[in-house]
Design a protein around this motif. Structure first.
Motif, short mmCIF file in Angstrom:
data_model
loop_
_atom_site.label_atom_id
_atom_site.label_comp_id
_atom_site.label_asym_id
_atom_site.label_seq_id
_atom_site.Cartn_x
_atom_site.Cartn_y
_atom_site.Cartn_z
N THR A 71 27.44 15.59 12.56
CA THR A 71 27.23 15.38 13.99
C THR A 71 27.28 16.74 14.66
O THR A 71 28.15 17.56 14.34
CB THR A 71 28.30 14.45 14.58
OG1 THR A 71 28.24 13.19 13.91
CG2 THR A 71 28.10 14.24 16.06
N THR A 73 26.28 19.40 18.29
CA THR A 73 25.87 19.69 19.65
C THR A 73 25.11 21.02 19.59
O THR A 73 25.03 21.63 18.52
CB THR A 73 27.08 19.82 20.59
OG1 THR A 73 27.78 21.04 20.26
CG2 THR A 73 28.02 18.64 20.46
N HIS A 109 22.13 5.25 22.38
CA HIS A 109 21.52 6.56 22.12
C HIS A 109 20.95 6.67 20.70
O HIS A 109 20.39 7.71 20.36
CB HIS A 109 22.55 7.67 22.35
CG HIS A 109 23.01 7.78 23.77
ND1 HIS A 109 22.24 8.31 24.77
CD2 HIS A 109 24.18 7.39 24.35
CE1 HIS A 109 22.91 8.26 25.91
NE2 HIS A 109 24.08 7.71 25.69
N TRP A 110 21.11 5.62 19.90
CA TRP A 110 20.54 5.62 18.55
C TRP A 110 19.14 5.02 18.66
O TRP A 110 18.95 3.81 18.54
CB TRP A 110 21.43 4.83 17.60
CG TRP A 110 22.73 5.52 17.29
CD1 TRP A 110 23.61 6.08 18.17
CD2 TRP A 110 23.30 5.73 15.99
NE1 TRP A 110 24.69 6.63 17.52
CE2 TRP A 110 24.52 6.42 16.18
CE3 TRP A 110 22.91 5.37 14.69
CZ2 TRP A 110 25.34 6.78 15.11
CZ3 TRP A 110 23.72 5.73 13.63
CH2 TRP A 110 24.93 6.44 13.83
N ASP A 132 18.08 10.67 19.52
CA ASP A 132 18.11 9.96 20.80
C ASP A 132 16.71 9.89 21.41
O ASP A 132 15.72 10.29 20.79
CB ASP A 132 19.11 10.61 21.75
CG ASP A 132 18.76 12.04 22.13
OD1 ASP A 132 17.60 12.46 21.91
OD2 ASP A 132 19.63 12.75 22.69
N VAL A 138 21.34 12.90 16.81
CA VAL A 138 22.58 12.20 17.16
C VAL A 138 23.53 12.20 15.97
O VAL A 138 24.71 12.51 16.11
CB VAL A 138 22.27 10.76 17.61
CG1 VAL A 138 23.55 9.94 17.74
CG2 VAL A 138 21.53 10.76 18.94
N HIS A 139 23.01 11.86 14.79
CA HIS A 139 23.84 11.79 13.60
C HIS A 139 22.96 11.89 12.36
O HIS A 139 21.82 11.41 12.37
CB HIS A 139 24.63 10.47 13.57
CG HIS A 139 25.67 10.39 12.48
ND1 HIS A 139 26.72 11.26 12.41
CD2 HIS A 139 25.79 9.55 11.41
CE1 HIS A 139 27.47 10.95 11.35
NE2 HIS A 139 26.92 9.93 10.73
N ASN A 253 28.15 14.32 20.62
CA ASN A 253 27.09 14.29 21.61
C ASN A 253 27.14 12.94 22.31
O ASN A 253 28.09 12.17 22.10
CB ASN A 253 25.74 14.55 20.93
CG ASN A 253 25.54 13.67 19.71
OD1 ASN A 253 25.55 12.44 19.81
ND2 ASN A 253 25.35 14.28 18.54
N GLY A 255 25.64 10.26 21.73
CA GLY A 255 25.50 9.11 20.85
C GLY A 255 26.53 8.98 19.76
O GLY A 255 26.68 7.90 19.17
N CYS A 256 27.25 10.05 19.45
CA CYS A 256 28.20 9.98 18.34
C CYS A 256 29.26 11.06 18.48
O CYS A 256 28.95 12.22 18.80
CB CYS A 256 27.45 10.16 17.01
SG CYS A 256 28.46 9.86 15.54
#
Length: 351
Positions: A71, A73, A109-110, A132, A138-139, A253, A255-256
């Motif tokens: 994950t 940013t 957000h996924w 996203d 996101v992941h 972020n 989403g995760c």
């Protein structure tokens, strides 16, 4: 308004073939597209569109054995090796909760999912990737040598979408929210802060007062927060390593959020990067992106929760670090290290 890349999928693939040395994210930035659009351009060429629904994707990932969860940013990358297990679904928030992989998932957000399966100069690369609506990562779930590669094809087949287009429309990226402070609400903020019994109450509290996290820190003052020197994180991680103090490192972020709980032992600086390079946990932090660091005290039923929190120049949170209460409670050691960190210079404290 949705945005479509000006280049065709073939143009993107050709440009990528000519520039194999760049990481996907860096190449996408150079080309002026999102990373998700780069993946979409390779559909049918080692990439498959898959469901991004965590209720489908996470149980599927449990079949892959030991993998690496990533994950990130713009300023920090958080990598954990382990098994996906103990998934809890929720309409607004879900989680993966085990000793190795600890995630807080925000399903809305996924949006875009891809399975990557390509041969590279460094060997076979397999990963499940989630982005996203803007096409930002996101992941990511990366297969490793010890993963269950026999399960891969079945997992991808089960997750594959019927439509396999190689072009992708994305929405404009949302601008980060800068510090939103209400100095006129300072006293009410402090009164509500004193009444907190759980750290999860904090964002609801500051939102009700028309502030955000960083704005509240600018307003609260002592003993609730202390502004620290922005370059103190290297000292923090070095001291945590020297004393072998376990911590919880949160990086996330929209989403995760991914969490490491345990020691941080092998600390290496490489140019602007501050790295933790431990078995099962890597973190890569752009120290030059850190604009503000705060020591934060929040009351809970179990006592005071102390954290160190870093933000970039746009007000985005980069990471949070807390002491670990179990199995061996060494939060006192963490708090002592935090208390010894240098204060920010007066000109570094925003008002």
């Amino acid at each position: 308004m949705a945005q479509t890349p000006p280049l065709s999928a073939q143009d993107i693939r050709s440009a990528r073939f000519d520039t194999p040395e760049l990481r996907d994210r860096d190449f996408a930035d150079k080309l002026g597209i999102s990373e998700a659009q780069l993946m979409a351009a390779h559909v049918g060429h080692g990439v498959t569109r898959i469901s991004a629904d965590p209720d489908k994707l996470i149980p599927a990932a449990e079949q892959l054995g030991e993998v690496m969860a990533l994950t990130r940013t713009p300023s920090c990358v958080h990598e954990k090796v382990g098994h996906y297990a103990n998934y809890h679904s929720g309409a607004h928030a879900s989680m993966v909760l085990n000793d190795e992989i600890d995630l807080r998932i925000f399903p809305r957000h996924w949006v875009h999912g891809f399975a990557l399966d390509q041969e590279t100069d460094k060997g076979r690369r397999r990963a499940l990737l989630v982005f996203d609506a803007a096409g930002d990562a996101v992941h990511k779930i990366h297969m490793r040598a010890g993963s269950d590669h026999d399960a891969w094809s079945g997992v991808v087949s089960d997750l594959a979408l019927e439509a396999q287009e190689d072009m992708l429309q994305v929405t404009p990226r949302e601008a980060p929210e800068p510090a939103k402070a209400r100095p006129d609400q300072a006293e009410e903020l402090r009164q509500n802060w004193d009444r907190m019994t759980d750290t999860h109450q904090f964002l609801t509290m500051v939102s009700r007062l028309k502030m955000n996290r960083l704005g509240a820190y600018h307003v609260a003052g002592a003993p609730y927060v202390r502004a620290l020197a922005p370059d103190c994180l290297e000292s923090l991680f070095t001291e945590l390593s020297a004393l072998d103090v376990p911590v919880m490192v949160f990086v996330g972020n929209a989403g995760c959020i991914q969490i490491h709980s345990g020691p941080v032992r092998n600390i290496k600086t490489m140019g602007p990067w501050l790295n933790v390079l431990d078995p099962g946990f890597d973190m890569h932090l752009r120290s030059d992106h850190v604009a503000e660091v705060w020591e934060v005290h929040k009351p809970t039923r179990r006592g005071m929760a102390v954290s160190i929190e870093a933000f970039d120049a746009d007000g985005r949170i980069i990471l949070q670090i807390f002491g670990v209460r179990k199995p061996e409670d060494r939060t006192g050691d963490f708090e002592a290290i935090a208390a010894a960190l240098p204060r920010a210079a007066a000109e570094e404290v925003l008002s």
